[in-house]
Design a protein around this motif. Structure first.
Motif, PDB file in Angstrom:
ATOM      1  N   PHE A  34       0.851  -1.192   0.000  1.00  0.00           N
ATOM      2  CA  PHE A  34       0.000   0.000   0.000  1.00  0.00           C
ATOM      3  C   PHE A  34       0.883   1.237   0.000  1.00  0.00           C
ATOM      4  N   GLU A  44      -3.763  14.249   6.953  1.00  0.00           N
ATOM      5  CA  GLU A  44      -3.284  13.102   7.718  1.00  0.00           C
ATOM      6  C   GLU A  44      -2.599  12.125   6.778  1.00  0.00           C
ATOM      7  N   ILE A  46      -2.821   8.864   5.162  1.00  0.00           N
ATOM      8  CA  ILE A  46      -3.813   7.802   4.993  1.00  0.00           C
ATOM      9  C   ILE A  46      -3.294   6.691   4.075  1.00  0.00           C
ATOM     10  N   TYR A  61      -7.814   2.865  -6.103  1.00  0.00           N
ATOM     11  CA  TYR A  61      -9.275   2.981  -6.089  1.00  0.00           C
ATOM     12  C   TYR A  61      -9.667   3.605  -4.758  1.00  0.00           C
ATOM     13  N   ILE A  62     -10.375   4.697  -4.815  1.00  0.00           N
ATOM     14  CA  ILE A  62     -10.659   5.396  -3.559  1.00  0.00           C
ATOM     15  C   ILE A  62     -12.157   5.563  -3.345  1.00  0.00           C
ATOM     16  N   LYS A  63     -12.566   5.268  -2.129  1.00  0.00           N
ATOM     17  CA  LYS A  63     -13.979   5.414  -1.768  1.00  0.00           C
ATOM     18  C   LYS A  63     -14.193   6.778  -1.136  1.00  0.00           C
ATOM     19  N   LYS A  67     -13.585  13.072   5.195  1.00  0.00           N
ATOM     20  CA  LYS A  67     -13.084  14.370   4.755  1.00  0.00           C
ATOM     21  C   LYS A  67     -12.015  14.256   3.671  1.00  0.00           C
ATOM     22  N   VAL A 107     -14.086  -1.293  -1.599  1.00  0.00           N
ATOM     23  CA  VAL A 107     -12.991  -0.656  -2.314  1.00  0.00           C
ATOM     24  C   VAL A 107     -11.635  -1.296  -2.047  1.00  0.00           C
ATOM     25  N   ARG A 213      -7.612  -4.154   7.825  1.00  0.00           N
ATOM     26  CA  ARG A 213      -7.478  -2.695   7.851  1.00  0.00           C
ATOM     27  C   ARG A 213      -7.536  -2.203   9.287  1.00  0.00           C
ATOM     28  N   GLN A 214      -6.584  -1.356   9.637  1.00  0.00           N
ATOM     29  CA  GLN A 214      -6.600  -0.728  10.961  1.00  0.00           C
ATOM     30  C   GLN A 214      -6.214   0.733  10.783  1.00  0.00           C
ATOM     31  N   ILE A 215      -6.568   1.542  11.762  1.00  0.00           N
ATOM     32  CA  ILE A 215      -6.215   2.960  11.684  1.00  0.00           C
ATOM     33  C   ILE A 215      -4.693   3.099  11.776  1.00  0.00           C
ATOM     34  N   LEU A 258     -11.095  -0.357  14.841  1.00  0.00           N
ATOM     35  CA  LEU A 258     -11.271   0.414  13.607  1.00  0.00           C
ATOM     36  C   LEU A 258     -12.291   1.542  13.785  1.00  0.00           C
TER      37      LEU A 258
END
Ligand SMILES: Cc1cc2nc3c(=O)[nH]c(=O)nc-3n(C[C@H](O)[C@H](O)[C@H](O)COP(=O)(O)OP(=O)(O)OC[C@H]3O[C@@H](n4cnc5c(N)ncnc54)[C@H](O)[C@@H]3O)c2cc1C
Ligand SMILES: Cc1cc2nc3c(=O)[nH]c(=O)nc-3n(C[C@H](O)[C@H](O)[C@H](O)COP(=O)(O)OP(=O)(O)OC[C@H]3O[C@@H](n4cnc5c(N)ncnc54)[C@H](O)[C@@H]3O)c2cc1C
Ligand code: FES
Lengths: 280, 459
Positions: A34, A44, A46, A61-63, A67, A107, A213-215, A258
Motif C-alpha cells: 500500500f 493526515e 492515509i 481505487y478510492i472510496k 473528509k 474498495v 485494515r486498521q487505523i 477500527l
C-alpha cells in the motif's frame, strides 16, 4: 517530487480511480503493498492499496468516505498531492499455491484483487478465481477495472442479484468450498465479512490471507496504532501486514479498534461541509 | 563571598499554559543572560565541560556571553553542536554540565542550558548562520534517520567535505525532536531553524524514504562509501497485559505522534484527530511520560495521573519536566504497577487494576528494585491509558537487513569505532542504546563521524 494526478475517473457513485505520479513507489511495488498519502500539508497520513504500477504512476481505487477522500475527489488531473510514500507493508508470499481464490467486496479489496490475481496468474500452476462482490448494479465498476482479464475464472456478484450472480462473496465461497478443491484464499474488504470468511475457510481447512485494515498514523511501525492480535501475539499491520492469516486474527479487537475515531471523523466531515458551503 | 542567586527564568503561568502549546520558558533577555553569565566563576578546570557528551567549550561560551559577544558565542557553540537551541532546551543538564558546575553545591549552578538556548535564539532572530565551504572531497556518505544522531553525524561529515545524504522515513526531519517532544518544550520554529541549517550547508535530506522498505539497503551500500545507521528506537513497547486492545489505550508514541507530528491539537484545521478522555493514566515516569501527561492536560483532560512503580526521586525524567508537570496539576501516583486494563461493552477503557510495590534491593541500573506487594491490588477509574514504558529499536529497518548483527532486544552491535559487522556500515544513537538522550545520541553521531572519516581515509 510532484505527485501529479494523471488520471481521475469515476468508478461508480461512491468510488473513483486515480493515477498519481510516484516513480519510486511504482518501481518497488509488489502486489499487496500500500501507499501512504498526505493530500495537503495539514492532512493526515492515509493508507491506500495500490492496484497497479505502470511506468512512473500508481493506480488507486478510492472510496468517498470522509473528509480526506472527499476533498481529494474535488481535485483534477494536473493537481498534485502533497506526499505519496511507499510502497509499504509486507505482502504474503506470491508463489505456486494451486487453485487460488481472491474475494473482495469493498474498495480496499478490489485493488488488491486485481493486483494479486495479475501476479499470481503469472506463476506457473496457479489457477486463479476472482470473486468481486458489489451491493447492486449501480455500484459495480466499469469492466476495464474488474479482475476479469487477469483471472482464469471470474465471478461477478451483487447482493440483490441485479447483475451477475446473486449474493455476497461469502455465498459464492461457500459453494466453491463445498464443490471443489481450493488451495489458498485471499480476501480484502469489509472487516465483518472477512471474519465470517475466516470462520468459513477454517471449517473447510483452507488457508486464508485477509487484509486487516486498521487505523494507521505513521505507517512505519513507530506508533502501534495499527496493532492487530494474531494468535495472542501483537503484530503491526503497517509493517507486518496488512495481510494476515485470517484464522489467527482477533477479529473482535480489529472491528472494535477500527471504529475508535468515528465521532471525530464525523466532526471533520461537518467542518469540511461547512467550509464547502462558504466556497459555493 | 556570597554567591549571587540564579537569574530566574520567566515562564508562562501554569493556569494559562495548560490551554496552549506555546513554550513554557520565555527565555532570557540580553540583560538577563549577561547577568547570569557573569555569575560564572571561570574555573581553571571547567568541570562542566567534562559532563558534556559533545564536549562544548562551555566556559569560553559563557565568558563571551558575559562580554556581550553573542555572535562569537554562537559560532563557538555551533562548532561542537549543530543544534544548540534544541539541546539547551531538552538536555538533562542537572546530570551533565550543570550537575558538574562548582556552584551546584550551593544549589544555584549556572543556568547553562538556558544560556545556550538564549545565544542560539539570538542568532535565529538575527538570521546569523555559520558559513561552511561547499567543496566536496569526492566521497559520499548515506545517513539513515534524521534524528539527533543522524543530524550531528551529517553536519560533522559535511564540514569535513563529504557529500552527505540523509534518508528519513517520515515527512519531516528531526526524529524525536519532531514527532516526540511537544512544542511547549521545543517550539517548532526553533526546530525548523536549526534543521534548515543542514540544507544551508549542503546536506541533502531525503524525506519519506524508508530505508529497507522503499529504499534498497543494497543499493545504498553500492552507491555510498560509508553508511551511518541512526534509525532510533521508535518501536513502542507494550505491557502485554489484558485489555491492551481496548479503545482509549495508546502507546505514548501514538499519542505524541498524533499531537506533535500530525498537529492533532489543531484538529479539525489539521486532519488528524485524537481522543483524550477526562481521566488519563500515564504509565511510566520518564520524559516520554511527562510529555504525554502534559499533552493530555492541554487537550483538556480533567485529571491526569502518572502511574509509577518507583518514586519520582528515582525517575528518569528531567527535573525541570517533573517540576513543570507538578505545576500543571499532574498527579503523581507512586509505588504502584499495572496489572490489567478494563473496558465496557463498547470496547472503551473504563479503568486499570494496579498493584502496590515496595523496594527490595537494587537493580542493574543501581536504582531501588520495586516488587509487587501481593494482595494489594486496587482499581483506578480511567478513560484513557497511555503506555510510556519505553521503546525498542526500530524493527522495520532491522527486519529488512537480516545480515546485520544485533542483540536479542534489537540493538545494533558495533565495535569500538561504531562500525557494525558490515564493513563501512556504522551505527549510533538510540538504535544502539535502546533509548537515551538527545545529547548522547549527538555525542555518538560526532564520534561516528570521526570514525567514518578515519575509515574512509585509511580503509
Ligand atoms: C492497508 C489499508 C489499505 C487501504 N486501502 C484503501 C483503498 O484502496 N481504498 C480506499 O478507499 N480506502 C482504503 N483504505 C482506507 C482508507 O485509508 C480510509 O478510507 C481513509 O483513511 C479515509 O479517510 P477520510 O478522511 O476520507 O475518512 P475518515 O472520515 O477519516 O474515515 C473513514 C473511515 O476510514 C477509516 N480510516 C480513517 N482514517 C484511517 C487511517 N488513518 N488509517 C486507516 N483507516 C482509516 C476508518 O475506518 C474510518 O471509519 C485502506 C486502509 C488500510 C489500512
Ligand atoms: C517523547 C520523548 C521525549 C524525550 N525527551 C527527551 C529530553 O527531554 N531530553 C533528552 O535528552 N532526551 C529526550 N528523549 C530521548 C531522545 O529524544 C532520544 O534519545 C534521541 O532522539 C535519540 O536520537 P536518535 O537520532 O538516535 O533517534 P531518533 O530521534 O529516534 O531518530 C531516528 C529517526 O530515524 C528515522 N528512521 C527510522 N527507521 C528508518 C528507516 N528505515 N529509514 C529512514 N529513516 C528511519 C525515524 O523516523 C526518526 O526520524 C525523549 C524521547 C521521547 C520519545
Ligand atoms: S501505523 Fe503506526 S505502527 Fe503501524
Amino acid at each position: 517530487m510532484k505527485h501529479t494526478i494523471t488520471r481521475k475517473e469515476d468508478l461508480n457513485a461512491v468510488d473513483y480511480v486515480i493515477d498519481v505520479v510516484a516513480p519510486e513507489v511504482a518501481k518497488r511495488f509488489r502486489p499487496g503493498n500500500f501507499a501512504v498519502l498526505i493530500t495537503v500539508k495539514n492532512g493526515e497520513r492515509i493508507p491506500m492499496s495500490i492496484e497497479r504500477a505502470e511506468g512512473d504512476t500508481i493506480t488507486m481505487y478510492i472510496k468517498r468516505l470522509g473528509k480526506t477522500s472527499r476533498e481529494l475527489d474535488t481535485w483534477n488531473v494536473g493537481d498534485a498531492l502533497y506526499k505519496v510514500i511507499g510502497p509499504m507493508g509486507t505482502p504474503p508470499p506470491l508463489k505456486k499455491y494451486g487453485t487460488v481464490v481472491f474475494a473482495s467486496d469493498l474498495v480496499c479489496g478490489h485493488a488488491e484483487n486485481n493486483a494479486m490475481c495479475r501476479e499470481l496468474g503469472k506463476i506457473m500452476g496457479n489457477h486463479i478465481i476472482s470473486i468481486q462482490s458489489f451491493p447492486d448494479k449501480s455500484l459495480i465498476y466499469p469492466e476495464k477495472e474488474l479482475a476479469k482479464s487477469v483471472s482464469d475464472e471470474f465471478i461477478l456478484c451483487t447482493e440483490d442479484g441485479s447483475v451477475g450472480r446473486k449474493g455476497h462473496y461469502l455465498d459464492i465461497m461457500q459453494e466453491l468450498l463445498e464443490e471443489r478443491r481450493i488451495d489458498q484464499v485471499f480476501a480484502g474488504g469489509g472487516i465483518p465479512p472477512l471474519q465470517k470468511l475466516s470462520e468459513l475457510t477454517k471449517k473447510y481447512n483452507v488457508p486464508v490471507y485477509t487484509t486487516v485494515r486498521q487505523i494507521m498514523v505513521d505507517a512505519t511501525g513507530m506508533c502501534g496504532s495499527c496493532r492487530v492480535f494474531i494468535d495472542g501475539e501483537q503484530k503491526l499491520a503497517c509493517i507486518d501486514g496488512p495481510m494476515f492469516d485470517g484464522h489467527k486474527v482477533d477479529w473482535e479487537a480489529a472491528i472494535s479498534r477500527l471504529a475508535m475515531f468515528k465521532n471525530k471523523e464525523a466532526v471533520a466531515m461537518e467542518c469540511y461541509n461547512e467550509k464547502m458551503k462558504e466556497v459555493v | 563571598m556570597a554567591v549571587q542567586p540564579r537569574v530566574p527564568m520567566r515562564e508562562q503561568n501554569p493556569a494559562v499554559r495548560i490551554t496552549n502549546f506555546m513554550s513554557v520558558p520565555l527565555g532570557y533577555s540580553s540583560e538577563e543572560a549577561v547577568t547570569e553569565a557573569k555569575r560564572c566563576l571561570q574555573c581553571k578546570v571547567p568541570m562542566c565541560e567534562t559532563g558534556c557528551p559533545v564536549r562544548m567549550s562551555i566556559k569560553d561560551i559563557i565568558k563571551l556571553i558575559a562580554d556581550e559577544e553573542f555572535e562569537k558565542a554562537f559560532y563557538l557553540s555551533k562548532a561542537d553542536n549543530a543544534v544548540p537551541a534544541m539541546t539547551g532546551r531538552v538536555c538533562p543538564q542537572e546530570d551533565q554540565c550543570e550537575g558538574k558546575c562548582v556552584l551546584d553545591k550551593t544549589g544555584q549552578p549556572i543556568n547553562i542550558g538556558k544560556l545556550f538556548a538564549f545565544v542560539a535564539d539570538w542568532a535565529r532572530k538575527k538570521d546569523i548562520l555559520e558559513q561552511i565551504p561547499e567543496e566536496s572531497n569526492g566521497k559520499k556518505v548515506a545517513i539513515v534517520g534524521a534524528g539527533p544522531a543522524g543530524i550531528t553525524c551529517s553536519v560533522d561529515l559535511r564540514k569535513l567535505g563529504y557529500e552527505v545524504t540523509v534518508f528519513e522515513a517520515l515527512h519531516m526531519a528531526g526524529g524525536v525532536l519532531q514527532y516526540g517532544i511537544p512544542a511547549f518544550r521545543l517550539p517548532r520554529d526553533v526546530v525548523d531553524y536549526e534543521l534548515s541549517y543542514l540544507e544551508k550547508i549542503g546536506v541533502d535530506i531525503q524525506l519519506n524514504k524508508v530505508v529497507g522498505q522503499n529504499v534498497d539497503f543494497e543499493v545504498l551500500k553500492k552507491e555510498y562509501d560509508a553508511i551511518y545507521l541512526a534509525t532510533g528506537a521508535g518501536a513502542p513497547r507494550f505491557l502485554n497485559c489484558e485489555g491492551e486492545k481496548l479503545k482509549g489505550v495508546y502507546s505514548a508514541n501514538e499519542f505524541l505522534i498524533r499531537v506533535n507530528l500530525m498537529k492533532a491539537y489543531k484538529f479539525p484545521d489539521w486532519d488528524t484527530p485524537i481522543i483524550c478522555g477526562d481521566k488519563v493514566g500515564v504509565i511510566g515516569c520518564g520524559n516520554v511520560a511527562m510529555d504525554a501527561a502534559r499533552c493530555a492536560k492541554r487537550l483538556g483532560a480533567k485529571e491526569v495521573s502518572i502511574l509509577y512503580r518507583r518514586t519520582k526521586q528515582c525517575a528518569p525524567a528531567r527535573a525541570e519536566e517533573i517540576h513543570h508537570a507538578e505545576e500543571e496539576g499532574i498527579i503523581f501516583k507512586e509505588m504502584i504497577s499495572p496489572c490489567r486494563i478494563f473496558g465496557n461493552e463498547d470496547g472503551w477503557v473504563t479503568g486499570i487494576e494496579m498493584v502496590k510495590t515496595e523496594f527490595k534491593g537494587t537493580d542493574k541500573s543501581g536504582r531501588p528494585r520495586p516488587v509487587n506487594v501481593e494482595g494489594s491490588e486496587f482499581i483506578l477509574e480511567m478513560d484513557t491509558i497511555i503506555n510510556a514504558l519505553g521503546t525498542t529499536p526500530n524493527r522495520l529497518f532491522l527486519s529488512n537487513v537480516p545480515e546485520l548483527d544485533t542483540y536479542s532486544w534489537g540493538g545494533i552491535k558495533v565495535d569500538d569505532n561504531y562500525m557494525s559487522n558490515i564493513p563501512g556500515v556504522f551505527a549510533g544513537g538510540d538504535a544502539l542504546s535502546g533509548g537515551s538522550t538527545v545529547i548522547d545520541a549527538m555525542g555518538n553521531g560526532r564520534d561516528a563521524a570521526e570514525a567514518i572519516d578515519k575509515y574512509l581515509n585509511n580503509p
